[in-house]
Write an enzyme that holds these catalytic residues in place. Structure first.
Site, PDB file in Angstrom:
ATOM      1  N   GLU A  15       0.844  -1.212   0.000  1.00 25.49           N
ATOM      2  CA  GLU A  15       0.000   0.000   0.000  1.00 25.49           C
ATOM      3  C   GLU A  15       0.875   1.257   0.000  1.00 25.49           C
ATOM      4  OE1 GLU A  15      -2.642   1.512  -0.309  1.00 25.49           O
ATOM      5  OE2 GLU A  15      -4.323   0.148  -0.103  1.00 25.49           O
ATOM      6  N   ARG A  98      -8.004   1.080  12.960  1.00 31.04           N
ATOM      7  CA  ARG A  98      -6.619   1.479  12.709  1.00 31.04           C
ATOM      8  C   ARG A  98      -6.558   2.502  11.595  1.00 31.04           C
ATOM      9  NH1 ARG A  98      -4.746  -0.399   7.871  1.00 31.04           N
ATOM     10  NH2 ARG A  98      -5.499  -2.377   7.031  1.00 31.04           N
ATOM     11  N   ASN A 100      -5.464   3.866   7.998  1.00 33.07           N
ATOM     12  CA  ASN A 100      -5.314   3.239   6.694  1.00 33.07           C
ATOM     13  C   ASN A 100      -4.650   4.237   5.740  1.00 33.07           C
ATOM     14  OD1 ASN A 100      -5.617   0.838   5.130  1.00 33.07           O
ATOM     15  ND2 ASN A 100      -7.310   1.787   4.041  1.00 33.07           N
ATOM     16  N   ASP A 116     -12.552   0.235  10.174  1.00 34.62           N
ATOM     17  CA  ASP A 116     -12.920  -0.898  10.998  1.00 34.62           C
ATOM     18  C   ASP A 116     -12.104  -2.090  10.502  1.00 34.62           C
ATOM     19  OD1 ASP A 116     -14.211  -2.865  12.495  1.00 34.62           O
ATOM     20  OD2 ASP A 116     -15.823  -3.069  11.028  1.00 34.62           O
ATOM     21  N   ASN A 146     -10.071   5.116   2.358  1.00 30.06           N
ATOM     22  CA  ASN A 146      -9.049   4.692   1.414  1.00 30.06           C
ATOM     23  C   ASN A 146      -8.568   5.839   0.538  1.00 30.06           C
ATOM     24  OD1 ASN A 146      -7.345   2.580   0.390  1.00 30.06           O
ATOM     25  ND2 ASN A 146      -9.000   1.170   0.879  1.00 30.06           N
ATOM     26  N   ASP A 196      -9.918   1.215  -4.236  1.00 32.43           N
ATOM     27  CA  ASP A 196      -8.870   1.266  -3.222  1.00 32.43           C
ATOM     28  C   ASP A 196      -8.080   2.561  -3.391  1.00 32.43           C
ATOM     29  OD1 ASP A 196      -6.873   0.591  -1.317  1.00 32.43           O
ATOM     30  OD2 ASP A 196      -7.101  -1.519  -1.761  1.00 32.43           O
TER      31      ASP A 196
END
Length: 292
Positions: A15, A98, A100, A116, A146, A196
């Site tokens: 990522e 968390r 992202n 989540d 995202n 994404d």
């Protein structure tokens, strides 16, 4: 158009690709393996750095070094130096949420969202973190925060919640980092993959990786039209970013998270980093914004 793979190292969840124009290198993260990777395109060598747990994105700082998001914290990191300095921790985040994806914005702030971890409940929030590390909630009710990026004129911010089949565009004030009225820029086919990570090119078009869709799609956010499709040899492309000389190379991360052994044997490049020249298309990207 066929992307070229850089097969090693394979990322469980690759990522956050980001080009370092000072060093001429590409950085990206492997969230589940707690690693930062750094590619030198000239030699093809990749350096791997152990990072804080659940590292999720990395952005350049105007003053030098990088900001790194990981689980509930933001760290400052300088390549070549040991350790990551925690500069902010969100104590209010639940244990099953968390950080992202995120990016530095044209306002000099760090825009980073949460998710989540089960990707079921709308517990996520998009935050704006100012250069003095004050933070504020900008968008709430998100399942998986995202991809995001800004229009060429900086008057709109494009944003993705991976579990919503559309790309939103918010009116944006680059002087003070405020969001205004939202519109649907692109309506996505729910039968294709989950939207994404994204990146914008010099013509103002947005490139979106489709997790589970085996493709990266170029969209026109002005009218929502699909312009081109890059078919990927892996099921889970995760994000994309421009880099290289004149920003004429598109880098694409991918993942093997959740894939069975048989599925991975069918797709041995799952988790690889890919790259593709866009010069023949007359397309280039732009320099990443910097925090501060």
């Amino acid at each position: 158009m066929k992307p070229i793979s850089i097969a090693e190292p394979l990322s469980q969840i690759g990522e956050g690709p980001c080009w370092d124009d000072n060093e001429g290198q590409l950085l990206w993260v492997d969230i589940m393996k707690d690693r930062i990777h750094r590619l030198c395109p000239e030699t093809g060598s990749v350096e791997t750095i152990d990072a804080p747990k659940l590292v999720s994105t990395i952005i350049p700082c105007a003053s030098g070094g990088w900001l790194v998001s990981a689980y509930h914290s933001i760290f400052h990191w300088t390549p070549g130096k040991k350790g990551f300095e925690e500069v902010l921790r969100l104590e209010n985040l639940p244990s099953d949420v968390r950080f992202n994806d995120g990016k530095a914005g044209p306002d000099g702030a760090f825009w980073v969202g949460t998710m989540d971890m089960a990707e079921v409940k709308a517990k996520g929030i998009l935050y704006r973190i100012s250069p003095d590390f004050q933070y504020e909630e900008k968008i709430s009710g998100i399942i998986c925060s995202n991809g995001l990026d800004w229009s060429l004129t900086h008057d709109e911010m494009y944003y993705i919640d991976s579990h919503v089949p559309r790309i939103q565009a918010y009116a944006f004030d680059s002087k003070n980092g405020t969001l205004g009225e939202a519109r649907t820029a692109v309506t996505l086919d729910e039968k294709s993959g989950l939207p994404d990570g994204m990146s914008i090119d010099h013509k103002g078009m947005i490139w979106v990786a489709e997790w589970g869709g085996s493709r990266v799609v170029r969209w026109n956010p002005a009218d929502g039209s699909q312009l081109s499709v890059l078919e990927m040899p892996v099921p889970q492309p995760s994000s994309c970013a421009f880099g290289g000389e004149n920003y004429e190379t598109l880098y694409i991360t991918s993942a093997y998270q959740g894939m069975s052994d048989s599925k991975r044997s069918e797709h041995p490049l799952a988790g690889a980093l890919f790259h593709m020249s866009t010069s023949d298309m007359g397309i280039r990207g732009r320099r990443p914004f910097r925090f501060g």
